[in-house]
Design a protein around this motif. Sequence first.
Motif, PDB file in Angstrom:
ATOM      1  N   GLU A   1      10.222   5.563  12.694  1.00 40.67           N
ATOM      2  CA  GLU A   1      10.346   5.264  11.350  1.00 40.67           C
ATOM      3  C   GLU A   1       9.229   4.521  10.677  1.00 40.67           C
ATOM      4  N   ARG A   2       9.038   4.873   9.357  1.00 42.94           N
ATOM      5  CA  ARG A   2       8.035   4.151   8.716  1.00 42.94           C
ATOM      6  C   ARG A   2       8.624   3.522   7.474  1.00 42.94           C
ATOM      7  N   GLY A   3       8.267   2.474   7.089  1.00 44.17           N
ATOM      8  CA  GLY A   3       9.233   1.723   6.031  1.00 44.17           C
ATOM      9  C   GLY A   3       7.887   2.044   4.773  1.00 44.17           C
ATOM     10  N   VAL A   4       8.126   2.693   3.747  1.00 40.24           N
ATOM     11  CA  VAL A   4       7.285   2.827   2.722  1.00 40.24           C
ATOM     12  C   VAL A   4       7.586   1.779   1.485  1.00 40.24           C
ATOM     13  N   ILE A   5       6.809   0.998   1.325  1.00 40.23           N
ATOM     14  CA  ILE A   5       7.001  -0.286   0.392  1.00 40.23           C
ATOM     15  C   ILE A   5       6.568  -0.004  -1.028  1.00 40.23           C
ATOM     16  N   PHE A   6       7.501  -0.295  -2.064  1.00 36.12           N
ATOM     17  CA  PHE A   6       7.160  -0.309  -3.265  1.00 36.12           C
ATOM     18  C   PHE A   6       7.460  -1.835  -3.764  1.00 36.12           C
ATOM     19  N   ARG A   7       6.478  -2.420  -4.651  1.00 34.98           N
ATOM     20  CA  ARG A   7       6.689  -3.587  -5.289  1.00 34.98           C
ATOM     21  C   ARG A   7       6.805  -3.352  -6.779  1.00 34.98           C
ATOM     22  N   LEU A   8       7.879  -3.648  -7.451  1.00 35.88           N
ATOM     23  CA  LEU A   8       8.021  -3.533  -8.906  1.00 35.88           C
ATOM     24  C   LEU A   8       7.681  -2.013  -9.198  1.00 35.88           C
ATOM     25  N   GLY A   9       8.091  -0.982  -8.423  1.00 36.23           N
ATOM     26  CA  GLY A   9       7.981   0.565  -8.587  1.00 36.23           C
ATOM     27  C   GLY A   9       6.818   1.065  -8.204  1.00 36.23           C
ATOM     28  N   ARG A  10       5.719   0.052  -7.837  1.00 38.70           N
ATOM     29  CA  ARG A  10       4.531   0.720  -7.469  1.00 38.70           C
ATOM     30  C   ARG A  10       4.326   0.526  -5.871  1.00 38.70           C
ATOM     31  N   TYR A  11       3.653   1.725  -5.517  1.00 32.97           N
ATOM     32  CA  TYR A  11       3.259   2.033  -4.099  1.00 32.97           C
ATOM     33  C   TYR A  11       2.461   0.511  -3.578  1.00 32.97           C
TER      34      TYR A  11
END
Length: 163
Positions: free
Chosen positions: A32-42
């Motif tokens: 698995e990989r976690g795709v991180i979004f901060r305040l909606g931005r990649y």
Amino acid sequence: MDNPLQTSFLTIVIAVIVFLIIIGLRIAREYERGVIFRLGRYVGIRGPGLYWIIPLGIERSMIIDIRVRTIGAEQQETITRDSVTIKVNAVLWYKIVDASKSIIAVENAGSAIYQLALTSLRNIIGQHDLDEVLQERDKINALLRQGISPSTVAGVWKLSVSK
């Protein structure tokens, strides 16, 4: 001597900080990989293993499985070039190559690749005679893979079609 009010305040602050650290911890398995979004931005990809995100809704983690997946296509009724109606079954193997692109570029990567494969299958069968369809399965598989690849591997979806 310390003021009891200062000590209790310091204890509360430390407890809140420890709590925020704990609720921000995430675990991604090897596949698995976690795709991180901060305040909606990649922001980036994290994992496998233990990683931390900023809690309280500031950062969100979407877990993506990068193993090979199989999809069994339901029986498709299609017409060959010599106007014969045939029923074709298919199985699609695919793997997510870039977890971030599979989230950002397409809403549902699995459904998109499935629909693309079915459309390509019907088009390719329609370009061949019944005899060719029955005798040259490997050729049709290669044509199908070539028809899907521009949108997936070389394109923006970043999926790899195996078979």
